[in-house]
Design an enzyme around this catalytic site. Structure first.
Site, mmCIF file in Angstrom:
data_model
loop_
_atom_site.group_PDB
_atom_site.id
_atom_site.type_symbol
_atom_site.label_atom_id
_atom_site.label_comp_id
_atom_site.label_asym_id
_atom_site.label_seq_id
_atom_site.Cartn_x
_atom_site.Cartn_y
_atom_site.Cartn_z
ATOM 1 N N ARG A 235 -4.399 -2.319 -2.987
ATOM 2 C CA ARG A 235 -4.607 -2.181 -4.631
ATOM 3 C C ARG A 235 -5.666 -0.675 -4.875
ATOM 4 N NH1 ARG A 235 -2.039 -6.188 -4.434
ATOM 5 N NH2 ARG A 235 -2.456 -8.161 -5.191
ATOM 6 N N ASP A 259 0.969 3.698 -5.491
ATOM 7 C CA ASP A 259 1.985 2.488 -5.973
ATOM 8 C C ASP A 259 1.263 1.436 -6.831
ATOM 9 O OD1 ASP A 259 3.889 0.584 -6.420
ATOM 10 O OD2 ASP A 259 3.540 -0.553 -4.735
ATOM 11 N N GLU A 264 -3.819 -1.138 -14.053
ATOM 12 C CA GLU A 264 -2.432 -1.291 -14.331
ATOM 13 C C GLU A 264 -2.137 -1.666 -15.727
ATOM 14 O OE1 GLU A 264 -0.975 -2.481 -10.923
ATOM 15 O OE2 GLU A 264 -1.579 -1.633 -9.355
ATOM 16 N N HIS A 282 3.817 -0.160 -9.129
ATOM 17 C CA HIS A 282 3.388 -1.249 -8.491
ATOM 18 C C HIS A 282 4.613 -2.183 -7.774
ATOM 19 C CE1 HIS A 282 0.266 -4.522 -7.357
ATOM 20 N NE2 HIS A 282 1.151 -4.658 -6.475
HETATM 21 P P1 NAP Z 1 -2.864 -9.253 6.034
HETATM 22 O O1 NAP Z 1 -1.413 -8.639 6.988
HETATM 23 O O2 NAP Z 1 -3.710 -9.791 5.827
HETATM 24 O O3 NAP Z 1 -3.470 -7.226 6.546
HETATM 25 C C1 NAP Z 1 -4.064 -6.788 6.424
HETATM 26 C C2 NAP Z 1 -5.018 -6.231 6.990
HETATM 27 O O4 NAP Z 1 -6.624 -5.925 6.068
HETATM 28 C C3 NAP Z 1 -5.812 -6.629 8.145
HETATM 29 O O5 NAP Z 1 -5.336 -5.598 9.494
HETATM 30 C C4 NAP Z 1 -7.380 -6.720 8.237
HETATM 31 O O6 NAP Z 1 -8.021 -6.227 10.035
HETATM 32 C C5 NAP Z 1 -7.809 -5.195 7.599
HETATM 33 N N1 NAP Z 1 -8.424 -5.596 6.013
HETATM 34 C C6 NAP Z 1 -9.508 -6.673 5.756
HETATM 35 N N2 NAP Z 1 -10.876 -6.155 5.607
HETATM 36 C C7 NAP Z 1 -10.636 -5.621 6.062
HETATM 37 C C8 NAP Z 1 -12.027 -4.284 5.323
HETATM 38 N N3 NAP Z 1 -13.156 -5.045 4.987
HETATM 39 N N4 NAP Z 1 -12.083 -2.661 6.317
HETATM 40 C C9 NAP Z 1 -11.038 -2.686 6.749
HETATM 41 N N5 NAP Z 1 -10.196 -3.104 7.337
HETATM 42 C C10 NAP Z 1 -9.181 -4.448 6.461
HETATM 43 O O7 NAP Z 1 -2.386 -8.929 4.625
HETATM 44 P P2 NAP Z 1 -0.918 -8.284 4.363
HETATM 45 O O8 NAP Z 1 -0.107 -9.098 3.752
HETATM 46 O O9 NAP Z 1 -0.534 -6.923 4.651
HETATM 47 O O10 NAP Z 1 -1.253 -7.390 2.625
HETATM 48 C C11 NAP Z 1 -2.294 -6.213 3.047
HETATM 49 C C12 NAP Z 1 -2.580 -6.057 0.993
HETATM 50 O O11 NAP Z 1 -1.451 -5.244 1.039
HETATM 51 C C13 NAP Z 1 -2.488 -7.222 0.104
HETATM 52 O O12 NAP Z 1 -3.402 -7.911 0.225
HETATM 53 C C14 NAP Z 1 -2.488 -6.254 -0.560
HETATM 54 O O13 NAP Z 1 -3.109 -6.228 -1.962
HETATM 55 C C15 NAP Z 1 -1.207 -5.058 -0.554
HETATM 56 N N6 NAP Z 1 0.173 -5.534 -1.652
HETATM 57 C C16 NAP Z 1 0.410 -4.718 -1.962
HETATM 58 C C17 NAP Z 1 2.019 -4.877 -2.437
HETATM 59 C C18 NAP Z 1 2.475 -3.962 -3.727
HETATM 60 O O14 NAP Z 1 2.926 -4.255 -4.535
HETATM 61 N N7 NAP Z 1 2.026 -2.651 -3.477
HETATM 62 C C19 NAP Z 1 2.615 -5.515 -1.775
HETATM 63 C C20 NAP Z 1 1.914 -6.550 -0.637
HETATM 64 C C21 NAP Z 1 0.999 -6.503 -0.524
HETATM 65 P P3 NAP Z 1 -9.598 -7.412 9.460
HETATM 66 O O15 NAP Z 1 -9.614 -8.714 8.919
HETATM 67 O O16 NAP Z 1 -9.242 -7.079 11.361
HETATM 68 O O17 NAP Z 1 -10.143 -6.196 8.961
HETATM 69 C C1 8YV Z 2 3.176 -8.340 -6.126
HETATM 70 C C2 8YV Z 2 1.650 -7.843 -4.339
HETATM 71 O O1 8YV Z 2 3.015 -9.809 -5.538
HETATM 72 O O2 8YV Z 2 1.971 -9.392 -2.608
HETATM 73 C C3 8YV Z 2 0.944 -8.759 -3.763
HETATM 74 O O3 8YV Z 2 -0.319 -8.714 -3.192
HETATM 75 O O4 8YV Z 2 1.176 -6.880 -5.253
HETATM 76 C C4 8YV Z 2 3.332 -7.722 -5.481
HETATM 77 O O5 8YV Z 2 3.994 -8.186 -4.014
HETATM 78 C C5 8YV Z 2 4.357 -8.832 -6.967
HETATM 79 O O6 8YV Z 2 4.182 -6.901 -7.386
HETATM 80 C C6 8YV Z 2 3.875 -9.677 -8.398
HETATM 81 O O7 8YV Z 2 3.314 -10.118 -8.263
#
Ligand code: NAP
Ligand code: 8YV
Length: 320
Positions: A235, A259, A264, A282
């Protein structure tokens, strides 16, 4: 006024998902125009049982408070930082997202962004198209990906998938999460600064929200150093964007692959002018296949919830 439970679409959604909500569930869409929205809420707020939204809109505190009979929020995306999960918990409102199904697509894009940033793929493409190669110029040497040390900030689902891909490139992997992860062969760093110090490239993939606001601050960027690179697929809120721009423009950071951004779809003009950054709108989960499975998971959650069988993928801490 009728007491039929209403499914409410909040913000834009994938068109096929919006169609399915409308045809299968007779969903209505919350108007975007503030005056129309307010009139709609006055007439219909009490009927809304389920809200369906995406990461960039969410159901924030005011909207949630305005929906007295809301029972569930379904989020098209894994991040749920724009939805008021604290209020949802207090009121027993279920919140579901789409975890896991987008992990591979996001990890693929993160690795692509990393390679592009270090090897200058987009930059070299511009170089050829601009006629500079044909004019006899030489494209500058770039940075090797294989064998570099990559720090993953947030070794969750996506972070792990990124680490597994990069291990295949012979990269050394270090990571930081709030706790060490059992059974992984990667080096644990005790803080984001320690991770940045150990890394050539820092890949950020923690959730957004108050706990991670600017977790990549100027100290972390300083620790990454003038030969270091940042890749952010998490994010915009998790990086101090002003500090990032300052360090990139002054050469105190080698480059960045981004990304996501603080505001945004607005990208700072300084970044648009820099050849050392690769910018994406994104799109990390934006493949036909992944977006379809995300939409399917939303509909499965909705059908299950309405049938009284609860949410299939509630977010941590949510009622099902
Ligand atoms: P996840 O499995 O919950 O992984 C999140 C990781 O972050 C965990 O390892 C967690 O470990 C760590 N974390 C959480 N809070 C933290 C903190 N304060 N300090 C350090 N580490 C921390 O989630 P995911 O499915 O991998 O997704 C992660 C994130 O990617 C989403 O929440 C979203 O914001 C982003 N994302 C972006 C896109 C995009 O389109 N660019 C798409 C999908 C996801 P601990 O809880 O052990 O700290
Ligand atoms: C968005 C994302 O969901 O999953 C997330 O957290 O940031 C992305 O996958 C996607 O752009 C559709 O809203």
């Amino acid at each position: 006024m009728t007491d039929v439970p209403l499914i409410l679409q909040v913000g834009p959604l994938k068109p096929s998902l919006a169609d399915a909500l409308r045809t299968e569930f007779r969903a209505e869409k919350l108007p975007d125009d503030p005056a129309e929205r307010s009139a709609w809420l006055t007439a219909h707020a009490g009927r809304v049982a389920v809200a369906v939204t995406a990461y960039n809109v969410g159901v924030g505190p005011d909207l949630m408070a305005a929906l007295p009979n809301l029972r569930a929020v379904l989020i098209f995306g894994v991040g749920y930082d724009s939805t008021d999960t604290a209020q949802a918990r207090e009121r027993g409102i279920g919140v579901a997202n789409t975890p896991g199904v987008l992990t591979d697509a996001v990890a693929d894009l993160a690795v692509g962004l990393l390679i592009d940033t270090l090897r200058g793929v987009s930059r070299a493409d511009r170089f050829v198209r601009d006629g500079r190669w044909a004019a006899g110029e030489t494209f500058p040497l770039t940075r090797e990906v294989s064998g570099s040390t990559v720090g993953i900030l947030g070794l969750g689902r996506i972070g792990t998938a990124i680490a597994e891909r990069l291990a295949g490139f012979g990269c050394a992997i270090a990571y930081h999460s709030r706790g060490a992860v059992d059974g992984v062969p990667y080096l644990y760093a005790a803080s984001p600064v320690a991770l940045a110090e150990a890394s050539d490239v820092l890949v950020v993939v923690v959730p957004g929200g108050p706990a991670t606001e600017k977790i990549v601050d100027d100290d972390v960027l300083a620790a990454l150093g003038p030969d270091g690179y940042l890749v952010n697929v998490a994010r915009g809120s998790v990086v101090d964007q002003e500090a990032l721009v300052r360090r990139l423009t002054s050469g105190q950071l080698a480059g960045a692959g981004l990304d996501v951004f603080a505001d945004e779809p607005n990208v700072p003009a300084e970044l648009l002018a820099l050849d050392s950054v690769v910018l994406q709108p994104h799109v990390a989960s934006a493949t036909e296949q992944t977006r379809q499975v995300m939409a399917d998971l939303i509909l499965e959650n909705l059908r299950s919830f309405l049938a009284g069988d609860g949410l299939i993928t509630p977010v941590p801490g949510s009622v099902a």
